[in-house]
Write a protein that holds these residues in place. Structure first.
Motif, PDB file in Angstrom:
ATOM      1  N   PRO A 119       0.589  -1.373  -0.030  1.00 29.30           N
ATOM      2  CA  PRO A 119      -0.034   0.063   0.129  1.00 29.30           C
ATOM      3  C   PRO A 119       0.934   1.047  -0.112  1.00 29.30           C
ATOM      4  O   PRO A 119       1.786   1.390   0.771  1.00 29.30           O
ATOM      5  N   ALA A 120       0.311   2.358  -0.394  1.00 26.67           N
ATOM      6  CA  ALA A 120       0.890   3.718  -0.478  1.00 26.67           C
ATOM      7  C   ALA A 120       0.804   4.453   0.662  1.00 26.67           C
ATOM      8  O   ALA A 120      -0.140   4.590   1.161  1.00 26.67           O
ATOM      9  N   SER A 121       1.680   5.216   1.145  1.00 24.45           N
ATOM     10  CA  SER A 121       1.581   6.201   2.179  1.00 24.45           C
ATOM     11  C   SER A 121       2.456   7.223   1.990  1.00 24.45           C
ATOM     12  O   SER A 121       3.258   7.540   1.027  1.00 24.45           O
ATOM     13  N   THR A 163       5.868   0.712   2.871  1.00 25.63           N
ATOM     14  CA  THR A 163       4.895   1.215   1.999  1.00 25.63           C
ATOM     15  C   THR A 163       5.494   1.491   0.848  1.00 25.63           C
ATOM     16  O   THR A 163       6.750   1.857   0.808  1.00 25.63           O
ATOM     17  N   LEU A 191       5.763   4.978  -1.815  1.00 27.81           N
ATOM     18  CA  LEU A 191       5.451   6.563  -1.953  1.00 27.81           C
ATOM     19  C   LEU A 191       4.142   6.917  -2.608  1.00 27.81           C
ATOM     20  O   LEU A 191       4.191   6.561  -3.765  1.00 27.81           O
ATOM     21  N   LYS A 199       9.235   2.506   1.547  1.00 25.24           N
ATOM     22  CA  LYS A 199       9.379   3.329   2.829  1.00 25.24           C
ATOM     23  C   LYS A 199       8.849   2.540   3.876  1.00 25.24           C
ATOM     24  O   LYS A 199       7.923   1.806   3.681  1.00 25.24           O
ATOM     25  N   ALA A 200       9.283   3.247   5.007  1.00 29.44           N
ATOM     26  CA  ALA A 200       8.727   2.281   6.421  1.00 29.44           C
ATOM     27  C   ALA A 200       8.210   3.378   7.123  1.00 29.44           C
ATOM     28  O   ALA A 200       8.450   4.409   7.583  1.00 29.44           O
ATOM     29  N   MET A 201       7.005   2.816   7.496  1.00 30.21           N
ATOM     30  CA  MET A 201       6.089   3.747   8.303  1.00 30.21           C
ATOM     31  C   MET A 201       6.423   2.818   9.886  1.00 30.21           C
ATOM     32  O   MET A 201       5.948   1.757   9.970  1.00 30.21           O
ATOM     33  N   LYS A 249      -5.078  -2.247   3.270  1.00 32.99           N
ATOM     34  CA  LYS A 249      -4.762  -0.978   2.753  1.00 32.99           C
ATOM     35  C   LYS A 249      -5.574   0.099   3.338  1.00 32.99           C
ATOM     36  O   LYS A 249      -4.797   1.209   3.545  1.00 32.99           O
ATOM     37  N   VAL A 302      -3.540   1.262   6.664  1.00 29.38           N
ATOM     38  CA  VAL A 302      -2.256   2.020   6.415  1.00 29.38           C
ATOM     39  C   VAL A 302      -2.871   3.165   5.981  1.00 29.38           C
ATOM     40  O   VAL A 302      -2.242   4.369   6.434  1.00 29.38           O
ATOM     41  N   ASN A 303      -3.764   3.221   5.221  1.00 27.43           N
ATOM     42  CA  ASN A 303      -4.348   4.793   4.810  1.00 27.43           C
ATOM     43  C   ASN A 303      -4.678   5.473   5.878  1.00 27.43           C
ATOM     44  O   ASN A 303      -4.633   6.620   5.959  1.00 27.43           O
ATOM     45  N   ASP A 344      -1.975   6.872   7.759  1.00 22.98           N
ATOM     46  CA  ASP A 344      -1.502   7.787   6.977  1.00 22.98           C
ATOM     47  C   ASP A 344      -1.987   9.196   7.243  1.00 22.98           C
ATOM     48  O   ASP A 344      -1.436  10.334   7.342  1.00 22.98           O
TER      49      ASP A 344
END
Lengths: 202, 179
Positions: free
Chosen positions: A46-48, A197, A199, B52-54, B143, B146-147, B150
């Protein structure tokens, strides 16, 4: 009438500048790039909007998708030591050659009883191998938990660092699949981890 | 082949024998070819866009007793349902009807910012920030989860947590057809 003579130019060009540029680019790519590691499981991340990048070393990636869990860890020395420990735990002995072969596998998802067979395959066969994923479900035989636990011990012994965890989940999967892995981590008191995630813009 | 200069030096009278100067120019075409070939190879095999890492922090389950009591009016609960939709309400479940919302700029992000402002205005400082509880249901996708995190990051929410959903809240989702 006098014919106009077109002077013939030499076809040999000066390639020095072009060569310079080419090698400059080449050096840049070699220095900045990290080889793409083939994922055994296709995961749609998924994107963030997070811009923090994933650390390169001291990291274990748990890939979750299609109801399966794959385990991956960075560093060949750690993988080697980890296999030895896991062998002791599950009473399977691995030859030095098998340990060597295992140390170059970045991610895998087979239960312990199939691991020996999996290591024996060559790279091409491994891609098509129907990996069932690492068993997570039954609490009595939670192999993922053992892998995580041993990986943490091995990392602490070798690097004197706390192992970090990252979860790479499939975007379309339902939340319980992810929750299952988090529960395993939380049972070992790992309350901080990363979600991988891609970008996207705000 | 093996020849000796036996001319007796007619031209080089008394002078040095000069070797012919070769051109210093080398044809670099082949080298450029090779370099570009390698560049192509490296571009193809490497990943330029690094993942990328959250960072995620989960509450420590082993320390149940350290949880601070929080006024209900400051908490906002977000229930994640199906079809990229979610519901949210302020305070305790059941007291106020939840609002169905969707993701994106005009959806939950606006709500988060608006509610946060409201709570900041109606509460005394310094504890006047909103606490968001994210409760993903079993039917929600990873998803969406995560959204949601975010959006919380974007809205600049100071305090949030991921909590298990309760049966009462599942009923709320069911009522709106999101489960």
């Amino acid at each position: 009438m006098a014919r106009i003579k077109v002077p013939r130019k030499s076809t040999a060009m000066d390639m020095t500048a072009m060569c310079d540029v080419a090698f400059l680019l080449l050096t840049f790519f070699i220095l900045t790039a990290k080889l793409r590691t083939e994922d055994p499981l296709h995961v749609d991340v998924p994107a963030s909007t997070v811009t923090q990048v994933v650390p390169d070393d001291n990291l274990s990636t748990l890939t979750v998708g299609q109801g399966k869990v794959f385990f991956g860890i960075e560093g060949t020395d750690i993988r080697k030591a980890l296999l030895e420990e896991m062998g002791k735990q599950y009473k399977i002995s691995f030859t030095p050659e098998e340990e060597q072969r295992f140390s170059v596998i970045p991610t895998f998802g087979v239960p312990m009883n199939q691991l020996k067979q999996f290591i024996g395959l060559d790279e091409e066969q491994r891609k098509t191998f129907p990996s069932p994923g690492i068993p997570v479900d039954s609490t009595a035989n939670n192999e993922l938990s053992t892998w995580i636990y041993q990986a943490r011990i091995v990392t602490r012994n070798l690097k004197n660092q706390e192992l970090r965890f990252a979860i790479k989940g499939n975007a379309k999967d339902e939340y319980p699949a992810y929750k299952k892995v988090v529960d395993v981590l939380q049972r070992q008191n790992i309350n901080k981890f990363s979600l991988i995630t891609s970008l996207k813009g705000k | 082949m093996a020849e000796l200069d036996t001319s007796g030096g007619g031209k080089h009278k008394g002078g040095k024998i000069r070797s012919k100067k070769a051109s210093t120019r080398i044809d670099l075409t082949a080298m450029v070819d090779l370099a570009f070939l390698l560049i192509t190879f490296f571009i193809m095999t490497t990943t330029l866009a690094k993942p990328k890492a959250m960072d995620m922090f989960m509450p420590d389950k082993s320390k149940k007793d350290v949880q601070l009591p929080v006024p209900e009016t400051r908490t906002m609960t977000v229930l994640l349902g199906t079809n990229n939709k979610m519901e949210w309400y302020i305070g305790a479940p059941g007291k106020s009807a939840p609002t169905v919302d969707n993701f994106g700029k005009d959806g939950i992000r606006k709500t988060l910012i608006e509610q946060n402002k409201k709570i900041e205005e109606t509460h005394q400082g310094p504890d006047n920030y909103m606490i968001v509880l994210v409760k993903p249901s079993d039917k929600s996708t990873y998803k969406d989860f995560v959204n949601m995190l975010d959006e919380i990051n974007i809205a600049g929410i100071k305090s949030y947590g991921v909590v298990d959903i309760t049966p009462v809240e599942i009923d709320l989702l069911k009522k709106d057809g999101l489960y």
